[in-house]
Design an enzyme around this catalytic site. Structure first.
Site, PDB file in Angstrom:
ATOM      1  N   GLU A 175      25.861 -48.210  62.966  1.00 27.54           N
ATOM      2  CA  GLU A 175      26.228 -49.617  63.001  1.00 27.54           C
ATOM      3  C   GLU A 175      25.062 -50.488  63.480  1.00 27.54           C
ATOM      4  OE1 GLU A 175      29.968 -47.261  64.231  1.00 27.54           O
ATOM      5  OE2 GLU A 175      27.795 -47.058  64.304  1.00 27.54           O
TER       6      GLU A 175
ATOM      7  N   CYS B 243      29.166 -49.037  69.890  1.00 23.46           N
ATOM      8  CA  CYS B 243      28.963 -49.695  68.594  1.00 23.46           C
ATOM      9  C   CYS B 243      30.066 -50.708  68.298  1.00 23.46           C
ATOM     10  CB  CYS B 243      28.897 -48.649  67.489  1.00 23.46           C
ATOM     11  SG  CYS B 243      27.442 -47.591  67.595  1.00 23.46           S
TER      12      CYS B 243
ATOM     13  N   SER C  85      26.074  -6.812  57.070  1.00 24.38           N
ATOM     14  CA  SER C  85      27.441  -6.817  56.582  1.00 24.38           C
ATOM     15  C   SER C  85      28.446  -6.579  57.705  1.00 24.38           C
ATOM     16  CB  SER C  85      27.605  -5.759  55.491  1.00 24.38           C
ATOM     17  OG  SER C  85      27.374  -4.460  55.993  1.00 24.38           O
TER      18      SER C  85
END
EC number: 3.5.4.26
Length: 396
Positions: free
Chosen positions: A65, A96, A331
């Site tokens: 902003e 903000c 794995s």
């Protein structure tokens, strides 16, 4: 705070969707730069014309902003499209919501309401108390998709887990003798390094350390040349943050001569150890600048849960909560993450090769599932092509 009504219930205008989509696209530019803060974008519009825009560019820097207001000579009477609810608390920067109020915008359109406990509707309430019209839920699905990692960490305290593997067309990640370099080509491997550059940490198990002796660094020219910006947290090495290398070591530790240990003074290296490992052995790693943390349980699934909570907190050695964790293998470790239900995103690189062999491993090891109904279900998000290889990205 009570849930805000979604704009979908009232119908989303094409105008709102257009500008919010641009705000979300802007926000995506900050991914990998702003964490543990969320990536946010803001677009200021008056009379269907963009008069200012900005996004949160780096951790500790101005929020979206403020960037957008700095890009605009006069925002009086404008509509601000913000991908995440404007903050209402003092953190590294002022609220903000207050900046938008001072700028005298007439309307604020929000995609996602921020669940962070110091915001959680408070920014919206402050804007409305100042007489500013607020609409929420515009392009909410796209906004939440971008913010998935942030939302998971805020709600669960755990980072977003990205599993990566390279496999053949027939689903093997190595031959029956364990050879795995290289299944995919150079272009696909470059994409892996770009992914590494966007995450907080990369994890492997001891099987991979023993078999491959990996370095696990980001090898991209633009990353290697990056210099730490002035005034940033000293625990973060560059604007992209320094990658942390993690080793899951349930019953055995990396040899002191491995590349990971030998380079620990240059690149942060942490070992997540099982409870039965002797303190004296952990101390030897500490003498080589390796950070160690011991789980309370030796159960692989519980180790993952405990370690994710630790990584997602400010109590880890970096002093900042992690938002993205990339698991590269092997794995067995990937199988444990799957069993723990902690695969949030999968990057499966598939090469145009067939390997075969009953003993050639697949990407996910034990314990696996007995019924398909128990399998981890993900949705396809993207498909990329690299020469003769492809990457499939699936997300929760």
């Amino acid at each position: 705070m009570a849930n805000e009504p979604d704009a979908t219930a009232n119908g989303q205008s094409a105008e709102d969707l257009r500008w919010m989509t641009e705000a979300i696209d802007l926000a995506s530019l900050g991914r990998g730069q702003v964490e543990p803060n969320p990536p946010v974008g803001c677009v200021l519009v008056r009379d269907s014309v963009c008069i200012g825009k900005g996004y949160h560019q780096r951790f500790g820097g101005p929020h979206a902003e403020v960037e957008a207001l700095s890009d605009c000579a006069d925002a009086t009477g404008a509509t601000a499209y913000v991908s995440l609810e404007p903050c209402c608390h003092h953190g590294k920067t002022p609220p903000c919501a207050d900046a938008l109020i001072r700028a005298q915008v007439a309307r604020v359109v929000v995609s996602v309401v921020d669940p962070f406990d110091q915001v959680d509707g408070g920014g919206i309430e402050r804007l409305r108390s100042a007489g500013i019209e607020v609409t929420t839920g515009v392009a909410k699905e796209a906004g939440e998709d971008l913010l998935g990692a942030y939302l998971k960490r805020v709600r669960t305290g755990m980072p977003w887990v990205i599993a990566k593997w390279a496999m053949s067309l027939d689903g093997r990640i190595a031959t029956k003798t364990g050879e795995s370099k290289w299944i995919t080509g150079p272009a696909a491997r470059t994409a892996v390094h770009e992914l590494r550059a966007s995450v907080d940490a990369i994890a492997v198990g001891m099987g991979t350390v023993i078999a491959d002796n990996p370095l696990l660094t980001v090898r991209l020219p633009q990353i290697a040349d990056a210099k730490p910006p002035g005034g940033t947290n000293p625990k973060i090495a560059s604007s992209t943050r320094q990658l942390v290398r993690l080793v899951y070591a349930r019953s055995r530790l990396p040899d002191l001569q491995t590349q990971l240990v030998q380079t620990a003074s240059e690149t942060p290296t942490w070992v997540i150890a099982g409870p039965q490992i002797a303190n004296a052995d952990l101390a030897k790693l500490a003498d080589h600048d390796v950070e160690t943390w011991q789980c309370e349980s030796s159960d692989p699934i519980e180790m993952i849960r405990q370690s994710l909570l630790w990584l997602g907190s400010n109590d880890n050695p970096r002093g900042l909560a992690m938002t993205h964790l990339m698991v590269e293998g092997g794995s067995q470790l990937l199988g444990s993450f799957a069993a723990a239900r902690q695969l949030d995103e999968v990057h499966a690189f598939i090469a145009g090769k067939c390997i075969g062999g009953r003993d050639a491993p697949g990407p996910l090891g034990d314990p696996g599932v007995e019924a398909l109904t128990d399998a981890t279900s993900l949705r396809i998000s993207r498909l990329d092509s690299f020469d003769n290889d492809v990457r499939l990205i699936y997300r929760r």
